[in-house]
Scaffold this motif. Sequence first.
Motif, short mmCIF file in Angstrom:
data_model
loop_
_atom_site.label_atom_id
_atom_site.label_comp_id
_atom_site.label_asym_id
_atom_site.label_seq_id
_atom_site.Cartn_x
_atom_site.Cartn_y
_atom_site.Cartn_z
N GLU A 157 5.86 -17.33 -6.96
CA GLU A 157 6.86 -16.99 -6.55
C GLU A 157 7.61 -16.41 -6.18
O GLU A 157 7.04 -15.55 -5.61
N LEU A 158 9.51 -16.26 -6.54
CA LEU A 158 9.77 -15.50 -5.44
C LEU A 158 10.96 -14.66 -6.12
O LEU A 158 10.87 -15.41 -6.99
N ALA A 159 11.56 -13.23 -5.99
CA ALA A 159 11.98 -12.38 -6.81
C ALA A 159 13.26 -11.99 -6.02
O ALA A 159 12.58 -11.27 -4.69
N MET A 160 14.41 -12.08 -5.74
CA MET A 160 14.79 -11.38 -4.41
C MET A 160 15.90 -10.20 -5.51
O MET A 160 17.30 -10.26 -5.84
N ARG A 161 15.30 -8.80 -5.53
CA ARG A 161 15.37 -8.01 -6.17
C ARG A 161 14.29 -6.73 -6.16
O ARG A 161 13.64 -7.14 -5.73
N PRO A 162 14.72 -5.83 -6.44
CA PRO A 162 13.07 -4.88 -6.48
C PRO A 162 12.47 -5.76 -7.70
O PRO A 162 13.17 -6.18 -8.80
N HIS A 163 11.38 -5.24 -7.87
CA HIS A 163 10.58 -6.32 -8.39
C HIS A 163 9.42 -4.74 -8.61
O HIS A 163 8.90 -4.11 -8.35
N ASN A 164 8.89 -5.61 -10.28
CA ASN A 164 7.82 -4.81 -10.54
C ASN A 164 6.51 -3.88 -9.92
O ASN A 164 6.20 -2.52 -9.62
N THR A 165 6.27 -4.41 -8.94
CA THR A 165 4.90 -4.75 -8.02
C THR A 165 5.45 -3.83 -6.54
O THR A 165 4.93 -2.67 -6.32
N GLY A 166 7.37 -3.76 -6.93
CA GLY A 166 7.34 -2.22 -5.90
C GLY A 166 7.53 -1.03 -6.41
O GLY A 166 8.20 -0.05 -5.48
N HIS A 167 7.06 -0.71 -7.20
CA HIS A 167 8.01 0.68 -8.53
C HIS A 167 6.49 1.76 -7.62
O HIS A 167 7.73 2.72 -7.52
N TRP A 168 5.18 0.90 -7.46
CA TRP A 168 5.06 2.44 -6.21
C TRP A 168 5.58 3.23 -5.12
O TRP A 168 5.44 4.34 -5.06
N THR A 169 6.31 2.31 -4.81
CA THR A 169 7.81 3.13 -3.73
C THR A 169 7.55 4.38 -4.12
O THR A 169 8.42 4.62 -3.42
N GLN A 170 8.48 4.56 -4.86
CA GLN A 170 9.29 5.54 -5.19
C GLN A 170 8.16 6.97 -5.33
O GLN A 170 9.02 7.40 -4.96
N ASP A 171 7.07 6.44 -5.28
CA ASP A 171 6.68 7.97 -5.50
C ASP A 171 5.30 8.23 -4.49
O ASP A 171 4.26 8.88 -4.22
N GLY A 172 5.00 6.84 -4.14
CA GLY A 172 3.71 6.86 -2.46
C GLY A 172 4.63 6.18 -1.41
O GLY A 172 3.50 5.54 -0.30
N CYS A 173 5.78 6.07 -1.15
CA CYS A 173 6.58 5.60 0.27
C CYS A 173 7.54 6.26 0.71
O CYS A 173 8.46 7.05 -0.19
N VAL A 174 7.25 6.36 2.22
CA VAL A 174 8.65 7.02 2.89
C VAL A 174 10.10 6.91 2.05
O VAL A 174 11.13 6.91 1.21
N THR A 175 10.50 5.58 2.11
CA THR A 175 11.52 4.39 1.71
C THR A 175 11.45 3.74 -0.24
O THR A 175 10.40 2.84 0.12
N SER A 176 11.80 3.53 -0.65
CA SER A 176 11.42 2.77 -2.13
C SER A 176 11.98 1.84 -1.89
O SER A 176 13.51 1.58 -1.31
#
Lengths: 389, 389
Positions: free
Chosen positions: A264-283
């Motif tokens: 499925e699709l989600a059009m908003r920040p997503h639970n599987t993207g929370h890692w970006t807060q502490d593991g990526c240049v841009t969250s």
Amino acid sequence: MPVVAVVGDGQLARMMQTEAIELGIETRVLAGAPDESAAQVFGDVRIGDYTDLADLKAIAEGADAVTFDHEHVPNEFAQTLIDAGVAVEPRPEALIFAQDKLEQRRRLADLGAPVPEFAPITSPADAQAFWHQVDGAVCLKATRGGYDGHGVWFPSSESECSELVADLLDRDVPLMAERKIAFDRELSAMVARNRSGEVAAWPVVESQQDDGICRVAISPAPELDDEIARECRDLACRIAEELDVTGVLAVELFEAGGKIQVNELAMRPHNTGHWTQDGCVTSQFEQHLRAVLDWPLGSTAPTAPVTVMVNTLGGEQQPEMPVAERVAEVMRRYPQVKVHLYGKTYRAGRKMGHVNVAADTLEEALAVAEDAAHFIVNAAWLERRAEGE
Amino acid sequence: MPVVAVVGDGQLARMMQTEAIELGIETRVLAGAPDESAAQVFGDVRIGDYTDLADLKAIAEGADAVTFDHEHVPNEFAQTLIDAGVAVEPRPEALIFAQDKLEQRRRLADLGAPVPEFAPITSPADAQAFWHQVDGAVCLKATRGGYDGHGVWFPSSESECSELVADLLDRDVPLMAERKIAFDRELSAMVARNRSGEVAAWPVVESQQDDGICRVAISPAPELDDEIARECRDLACRIAEELDVTGVLAVELFEAGGKIQVNELAMRPHNTGHWTQDGCVTSQFEQHLRAVLDWPLGSTAPTAPVTVMVNTLGGEQQPEMPVAERVAEVMRRYPQVKVHLYGKTYRAGRKMGHVNVAADTLEEALAVAEDAAHFIVNAAWLERRAEGE
Ligand SMILES: Nc1ncnc2c1ncn2[C@@H]1O[C@H](COP(=O)(O)OP(=O)(O)OP(=O)(O)O)[C@@H](O)[C@H]1O
Ligand SMILES: Nc1ncnc2c1ncn2[C@@H]1O[C@H](COP(=O)(O)OP(=O)(O)OP(=O)(O)O)[C@@H](O)[C@H]1O
Ligand SMILES: [Mg+2]
Ligand SMILES: [Mg+2]
């Protein structure tokens, strides 16, 4: 500086706020109650109802962009705002494919994107026909309103399937069926897109669900074939473009036998993207704000070889040890753990927070994140198990 | 979850709030006005005066810790709160050495810490004597109330020195003098300490001041001798322990001919620690909150080989291009730049925000951060200069 109005008061809005503060973006939130997760942390909180046009108009008044932390704003109201000149991002023409699973399946099939066999279900007879079509490998879904696995069923017999469908239709739940996929694992391909058409993709993530609710995300997806990774990213970028998505788009995927299919699709920040807060240049939260303001997008480069996110879901019973003490214990054992809590009241199965752990190896990141999350939920370490092995 | 009350409404309080949100810590702020930097982004804002005991009592009521974003709360009031059972962190016994430069010099000298030669100045005659003692290498300082170089003077002749001293004493400015150090560069050794005595040190940073105001910080300090780095860190840890500091401590240092001397102490998050937001596992703002709550401290490991912070100081005149457009231009050119803005009204020389850039090399991080900050301030790129070279 621009003003972003966020409709929805959950943890996604809350985490947008932390990024907005640093960027100097002004914000306001439309919340159901002053003690909701996001309402606790916005300076400008409007209490109201996202299904009430007057409340939506009020929050949109003078905002440079209006966006959401959920998909439940009535599209006709979003359209009314757009007609009045408000930048609602994403727009209803895109959002519909995150709101309605059947519309999504049809549109993606039209695009030639790989999706499981599916059919609309408007009667027990439809369900019976589909049952035979897929040899009983049936996944039944509410086309609208589902979340965290609520609205997904796997009937184990033809009669169970028919009864379930009769019952759900009776209760006016709009239904579809699709083939139940024997997937090897689930992946998530996340991208962001702004109105100018710029698209940026994060590394493809492996996500693990428990009872339909996301519990773990691993970035990058371990041992993912380069070809498949590229295919996932390209597919997500194409969907973002074809559907004119703005903001963050998550494409949930099944991987089975080296092939992918869209869930499925989600059009908003997503639970599987929370890692970006502490593991990526841009969250994903910063990126979403940039995208809905039509600002240029940030680097999606990871800052560590592996980052693991584990949700802290409410257990059957809240431990006696106060949560602050549990958090402190985790910090004592694991100085590298990043704790995120949503300020929510306790409820079994509820997403209360998550932890992120970046490390050089998957083994380390996973072991630490699982143990830390387990302690926050249970006031007990996992590790004994490992010691006993 | 615990409640932290922050006294002071500047950018340091603002940036504590972003970390508090993620940690699920409840916060409130005592602000001078509702439009101040931090007041814009706290949910619970109390308008009041930090020199008014009643306002301090009100903000402290029921808080698990009271902390500051500046050093100007009267110590007797902080003591009154402590006597009433409030956890004020850092305590006045420590804070005095960040408030009063003469007390600091005396105490550090007692500890055997390296400090420039110094003397209290209570008359023009004192100044004259000191002038001769150091052969005219005089740095005159207000012992209290200085910031960003306001309160630091370098008289160029004996007569200028005497006149300045007479004038300042006339205006009741409390004074000291110290040897003007011909330093090679300035360093900053930052640590955090909690009430239980745990201390964590960040990498030593090089800081560059323009007209006494911090403009650039580079982590780690380039080509810093390992021995000196260890000496700086050990010294900062020792000061934190001996002075019973809680929260973040910044030890500003001079490096001259391979030797270090202490300039001054700050007991709160510090401009030279802003790089930790985007270049370190635990930011100074999160660490400060953990420390004042007596929670275990987080990892101070950097997440990139080099991180450079450059302040965006208000220029002589605000450019015509709106700040949002300037930010967007920077994002377009440099997807890796992290922009932080404080929501402050424009004023020449004012700290309006900063950028952080993490990179593999010093050259890259510095070039990008300088160019980005320059554009935000001036709406023009630096780079022509380089092209012309
Ligand atoms: N066709 C399918 N075959 C097998 N498993 C499926 C299928 N569809 C869904 N699932 C499982 O159920 C989970 C939840 O399904 P889905 O994502 O459609 O529901 P949701 O309630 O909308 O969840 P979310 O919280 O992600 O929005 C999936 O992550 C997957 O584990
Ligand atoms: N003894 C000295 N010799 C040479 N330069 C000095 C001396 N003392 C201070 N300076 C210069 O002046 C700057 C400001 O001094 P200091 O840090 O004491 O002032 P401040 O106004 O309290 O600044 P801050 O904003 O850091 O609190 C220093 O960073 C350094 O560049
Ligand atoms: Mg799903
Ligand atoms: Mg200083």
